[in-house]
Design an enzyme around this catalytic site. Structure first.
Site, PDB file in Angstrom:
ATOM      1  N   ASN A   9       1.136  -1.263  -0.420  1.00 43.07           N
ATOM      2  CA  ASN A   9      -0.041  -0.078  -0.482  1.00 43.07           C
ATOM      3  C   ASN A   9       0.348   1.356  -0.285  1.00 43.07           C
ATOM      4  O   ASN A   9       1.615   1.425   1.284  1.00 43.07           O
ATOM      5  CB  ASN A   9      -0.812   0.319   0.759  1.00 43.07           C
ATOM      6  CG  ASN A   9      -1.705   1.391   2.197  1.00 43.07           C
ATOM      7  OD1 ASN A   9      -2.414   1.817   0.426  1.00 43.07           O
ATOM      8  ND2 ASN A   9      -2.680   1.311   2.676  1.00 43.07           N
ATOM      9  N   LYS A  60       0.705   3.852  -0.462  1.00 42.91           N
ATOM     10  CA  LYS A  60      -0.352   5.372  -0.257  1.00 42.91           C
ATOM     11  C   LYS A  60      -0.098   6.549  -0.458  1.00 42.91           C
ATOM     12  O   LYS A  60      -0.091   6.592  -1.767  1.00 42.91           O
ATOM     13  CB  LYS A  60      -0.166   5.340   1.364  1.00 42.91           C
ATOM     14  CG  LYS A  60      -0.179   4.170   2.795  1.00 42.91           C
ATOM     15  CD  LYS A  60       0.359   4.731   3.567  1.00 42.91           C
ATOM     16  CE  LYS A  60       0.197   2.559   5.079  1.00 42.91           C
ATOM     17  NZ  LYS A  60       0.168   3.302   6.325  1.00 42.91           N
ATOM     18  N   HIS A 117      -9.552   1.503   5.329  1.00 47.56           N
ATOM     19  CA  HIS A 117      -8.027   1.749   5.869  1.00 47.56           C
ATOM     20  C   HIS A 117      -8.094   2.367   7.400  1.00 47.56           C
ATOM     21  O   HIS A 117      -9.237   3.681   6.461  1.00 47.56           O
ATOM     22  CB  HIS A 117      -7.103   2.098   4.797  1.00 47.56           C
ATOM     23  CG  HIS A 117      -5.961   2.062   5.385  1.00 47.56           C
ATOM     24  ND1 HIS A 117      -5.720   2.944   6.370  1.00 47.56           N
ATOM     25  CD2 HIS A 117      -4.692   1.009   4.895  1.00 47.56           C
ATOM     26  CE1 HIS A 117      -3.450   2.693   6.483  1.00 47.56           C
ATOM     27  NE2 HIS A 117      -3.958   1.801   6.046  1.00 47.56           N
ATOM     28  N   GLU A 171      -6.253   5.313   7.825  1.00 45.80           N
ATOM     29  CA  GLU A 171      -6.531   6.497   7.475  1.00 45.80           C
ATOM     30  C   GLU A 171      -7.472   7.025   6.786  1.00 45.80           C
ATOM     31  O   GLU A 171      -8.190   8.350   7.260  1.00 45.80           O
ATOM     32  CB  GLU A 171      -5.180   6.484   6.994  1.00 45.80           C
ATOM     33  CG  GLU A 171      -3.763   6.759   7.636  1.00 45.80           C
ATOM     34  CD  GLU A 171      -2.606   5.526   6.612  1.00 45.80           C
ATOM     35  OE1 GLU A 171      -2.788   5.530   5.405  1.00 45.80           O
ATOM     36  OE2 GLU A 171      -1.315   5.178   7.243  1.00 45.80           O
ATOM     37  N   GLU A 221      -5.802  -4.704  11.321  1.00 42.96           N
ATOM     38  CA  GLU A 221      -4.353  -3.043  11.164  1.00 42.96           C
ATOM     39  C   GLU A 221      -4.892  -3.323  12.405  1.00 42.96           C
ATOM     40  O   GLU A 221      -5.382  -1.659  12.471  1.00 42.96           O
ATOM     41  CB  GLU A 221      -4.367  -2.424   9.712  1.00 42.96           C
ATOM     42  CG  GLU A 221      -4.278  -3.475   8.826  1.00 42.96           C
ATOM     43  CD  GLU A 221      -3.577  -2.515   7.710  1.00 42.96           C
ATOM     44  OE1 GLU A 221      -1.931  -2.346   7.544  1.00 42.96           O
ATOM     45  OE2 GLU A 221      -3.576  -1.139   7.220  1.00 42.96           O
ATOM     46  N   GLY A 266       2.810   2.279  10.945  1.00 42.83           N
ATOM     47  CA  GLY A 266       3.779   3.019  10.455  1.00 42.83           C
ATOM     48  C   GLY A 266       5.123   3.683  11.715  1.00 42.83           C
ATOM     49  O   GLY A 266       5.392   4.611  12.188  1.00 42.83           O
ATOM     50  N   SER A 278       3.790  -2.258  10.855  1.00 40.29           N
ATOM     51  CA  SER A 278       4.818  -2.134  10.725  1.00 40.29           C
ATOM     52  C   SER A 278       5.562  -3.753  10.340  1.00 40.29           C
ATOM     53  O   SER A 278       6.600  -3.873  10.446  1.00 40.29           O
ATOM     54  CB  SER A 278       5.374  -2.116  12.066  1.00 40.29           C
ATOM     55  OG  SER A 278       5.082  -0.342  12.725  1.00 40.29           O
TER      56      SER A 278
HETATM   57  P1  PGA Z   1       2.976   0.541   7.530  1.00 41.58           P
HETATM   58  O1  PGA Z   1       1.283   0.384   7.153  1.00 41.58           O
HETATM   59  O2  PGA Z   1       3.678  -0.835   7.120  1.00 41.58           O
HETATM   60  O3  PGA Z   1       3.759   1.619   6.819  1.00 41.58           O
HETATM   61  O4  PGA Z   1       2.956   0.264   9.140  1.00 41.58           O
HETATM   62  C1  PGA Z   1       0.788  -0.502   6.883  1.00 41.58           C
HETATM   63  C2  PGA Z   1      -0.605  -0.002   6.654  1.00 41.58           C
HETATM   64  O5  PGA Z   1      -1.377   0.616   6.649  1.00 41.58           O
HETATM   65  O6  PGA Z   1      -1.716  -0.621   5.603  1.00 41.58           O
END
Ligand code: PGA
Length: 255
Positions: free
Chosen positions: A9, A11, A95, A97, A167, A173, A213
């Site tokens: 992803n 983003k 997601h 976010e 998640e 992140g 992560s």
């Molecule tokens: P990350 O993001 O691997 O940077 O923690 C995962 C995600 O948001 O799908």
């Protein structure tokens, strides 16, 4: 047996030339990985660039979001049909976010799911609790309500086109990975929810990804868990070496 899925992803990263360079490097580093599905989800504006680079390979293309209508006066929105038209097979929905920065509710996500599935896309539905919810012992309730809200009006025929990604918001992140046993506990809970609601076949075939992560160093301990079928990778998918290493470690761990 469920085929593992490793999804990147990107983003809001990787515009024009960066997206071409990254997808070309990934394509060149991957020979023929038929034991695993690999999915790239670039930002909307880079999708056609990436499509041109991966079109004759087994790498799958997806988007990070879409709207819940297929056409009309919805300024700034993107129809799932348009995504299909430019080579996408998947869309990520729900997601965290999108839930927390853009106020997306389970109901809205459910509408996006139906329109995407009607259009012919596969879905990765993300669910997961925030840190304070985990600390208050509410993680399972939160994930259950996210599932119940989004699956309320979904025709059962569509279920085989759905992947779920667990998640935990506090692991996205942040560099803090969920302990494999803790992740497995939630994956098992999600699979059991599907079993009760839709039966054995659907729940046994459902792919449940972990996200938050993931790095080359931790993928192996996660992927060996019974109910973890792959990863949704943010930060580490932006670097060709780490993304490829995650794929290689996954293959090694599941064999
Ligand atoms: P990350 O993001 O691997 O940077 O923690 C995962 C995600 O948001 O799908």
């Amino acid at each position: 047996m469920r085929k593992p899925l490793i999804a990147g992803n990107w983003k809001m990263n990787m515009g024009g030339s960066d997206s071409k360079e990254l997808s070309r490097s990934i394509r060149n580093a991957l020979d023929d990985y038929t034991d695993i599905d690999i999915l790239l989800c670039p930002p909307y504006t880079a999708i056609t660039h990436v499509y041109e680079i991966i079109k004759n390979t087994s790498i799958i293309l997806g988007a990070q979001n879409c709207f819940y209508e297929s056409k009309g006066a919805f300024t700034g929105e993107i129809s799932p049909l348009f995504l299909l038209d430019i080579g996408c097979k998947y869309v990520i929905l729900g997601h965290s976010e999108r839930r927390y920065y853009f106020g997306e509710t389970a109901d809205l996500i459910g509408k996006k799911m139906i329109c995407s599935l009607d259009s012919g896309l596969n879905i990765i539905l993300c669910v997961g609790e925030k840190l304070e919810e985990r600390e208050n012992g509410e993680a399972f309730e939160i994930v259950k309500s996210q599932l119940e809200g989004s699956f309320r009006n979904l025709p059962e025929d569509y279920l085989k086109k759905i992947t779920v990604a667990y998640e935990p918001v506090w692991a996205i992140g942040t560099g803090k990975t969920c302990e494999p046993n803790m992740a497995e506990e939630m994956h098992h809970f999600i699979r059991s929810w599907f079993k009760v609601k839709f039966g054995d076949i659907i729940s046994n075939n459902l792919r449940i990804l972990y996200g938050g992560s993931i790095k080359p160093e931790n993928i192996s301990s996660l992927i060996v868990k019974e109910d973890i079928d792959g990863g949704l990778i943010g930060g580490a998918s932006l670097n060709v070496d780490s993304f490829i290493q995650i794929i290689k470690n996954t293959i090694k761990a599941v064999h």
